[in-house]
Design an enzyme around this catalytic site. Structure first.
Site, PDB file in Angstrom:
ATOM      1  CB  CYS A  66      -6.665  -2.730  14.835  1.00 57.35           C
ATOM      2  SG  CYS A  66      -5.580  -3.316  13.519  1.00 57.35           S
TER       3      CYS A  66
ATOM      4  CB  ALA B  14      -1.060   0.062   1.072  1.00 59.32           C
TER       5      ALA B  14
END
Ligand code: SAH
Length: 359
Positions: A306, A246
């Site tokens: 997270c 990414a």
């Protein structure tokens, strides 16, 4: 059983000499039996907490969320007719039968799959022959399993998938994304099997790009689009995919001058220990920078973390600073967290942070 220095009862729980968490408390303050009735009661209370979900078209959700549901070290997820139990301590093994039988009494189901944490798999000699991914009750899996999240259909592989197969904790944030997507070009970075991509497409996005480094995840996201092709907005949306890192792919898109109206960035945990916080914050900062660079003026950005050790405030500040340095200061819309099946009963259970902003 734990007593204090005055020999007063403190707690009773599960003892695990193999884990740095030596004891998982089941009862505190007042003594009482730990037996099948006790587990049945805890499970029943957990199921009652989830009843609001049954009014939505959702049959994939977390039934038991460890400590927060009074069952420390055990997670139970439901995917339609399949229940997945994930254990984080060997100490549950002697009680597994009682728990499964209680669960099946309260919630009849076709099969139960057992998943084991990395820590458990390191000590197979204490597993009594149980293995990760084993079907410990019911029928073998002979075809692709599917379930619904708010009426969207997803395939799931509870035996080999990440976590127990799906990131159930993002359900409410996907629903928020759906409301922001009409007429938009959307980039979903770290897309896994396309949860946010499908929500955006159903919400009326004209184009959705799913970006993930895992080819399996990308293929699964394509199949999930196909599974929902009966929904007109999903059939009409253009689904593009990029398989790759990414950080690199977003930098490349920026170099090409690509622009999106909505960018979603939901990476894996970058920190599991406190010592990793600086490194994690730096990675989040780079992603926020890339995200706003790819955002058309006035577009929306959704940034999630997270990483348990990273505090919500640290996360927000890092994201805001990085966007400001890129010349695109964030205007915060909302800060959100877990869906209701991931209750937060103590500070450490609050791992998911999600920031919705305009830039
Ligand atoms: N947003 C997803 C969950 C993301 S889980 C959802 O809503 O379900 C994290 C995903 O990031 C995984 O699918 C993993 O394959 C992918 N991933 C991890 N590191 C990556 C990287 N450097 N570049 C792209 N994808 C990555």
């Amino acid at each position: 059983v734990v007593f204090d220095s005055k020999r007063q009862f403190v707690a009773i729980g599960l003892y695990d000499p193999l884990s740095p968490i030596r004891m998982r408390a089941l009862r505190t303050g007042k003594p009482g039996p730990i037996d099948r009735a006790f587990f049945a009661d805890r499970i029943a209370q957990a199921l009652v907490r989830r009843t609001p979900l049954l009014k939505t078209r959702t049959d994939g959700y977390r039934m038991i969320h460890g400590e927060s549901d009074g069952m420390p070290g055990m997670v139970v997820d439901r995917y339609a007719e399949t229940v997945v139990i994930k254990l984080y301590t060997h100490a549950w093994l002697p009680h597994l039968r009682d728990c499964i039988e209680s669960l099946l009494d309260l919630h009849p189901t076709t099969r139960v799959v057992l998943r084991l944490s990395r820590g458990l798999k390191q000590h197979p000699e204490y597993l009594g022959g149980l293995t990760d991914g084993q079907i410990i009750y019911g029928k073998a899996i002979t075809q692709t399993l599917t379930f619904y999240e708010n009426g969207l259909k997803f395939e799931v592989d509870p035996v080999r998938g990440q976590k127990t197969g799906f990131f159930l904790d993002q359900r409410d944030n996907r629903a928020r994304v759906e409301l922001l997507s009409r007429g938009r070009r959307v980039l979903n970075a770290f897309s896994y099997n396309g949860g946010f991509s499908l929500a955006a497409a159903r919400g009326g996005a004209v184009e959705v790009t799913s970006l993930d480094q895992s080819g399996h995840a990308i293929e699964s996201s394509k199949r999930n689009f196909a599974l929902n092709a009966d929904i007109p907005t999903i059939a009409a949306a253009r689904h593009l995919t990029i398989e790759g890192d990414a950080f690199r792919a977003m930098a490349e898109l920026a170099k090409q001058g690509a622009q999106y109206d909505l960018v979603i960035i939901d990476p894996p945990a970058f920190a599991v220990r406190r010592s990793q916080i600086p490194e994690a914050l730096s990675a989040y900062g780079r992603l926020a920078h890339l995200g706003v660079t790819l955002l058309a003026p006035g577009g929306n950005i959704v940034l999630a973390s997270c990483s348990n050790p990273v505090s919500p405030e640290e996360f927000r500040q890092t994201m805001c600073d990085a966007a400001a340095r890129a010349g695109r200061p964030l205007r915060e819309i909302e800060k959100t967290g877990h869906a209701l099946d991931h209750p937060l009963d103590f500070a450490e259970s609050r791992y998911l942070k999600c920031l919705f902003a305009k830039a």
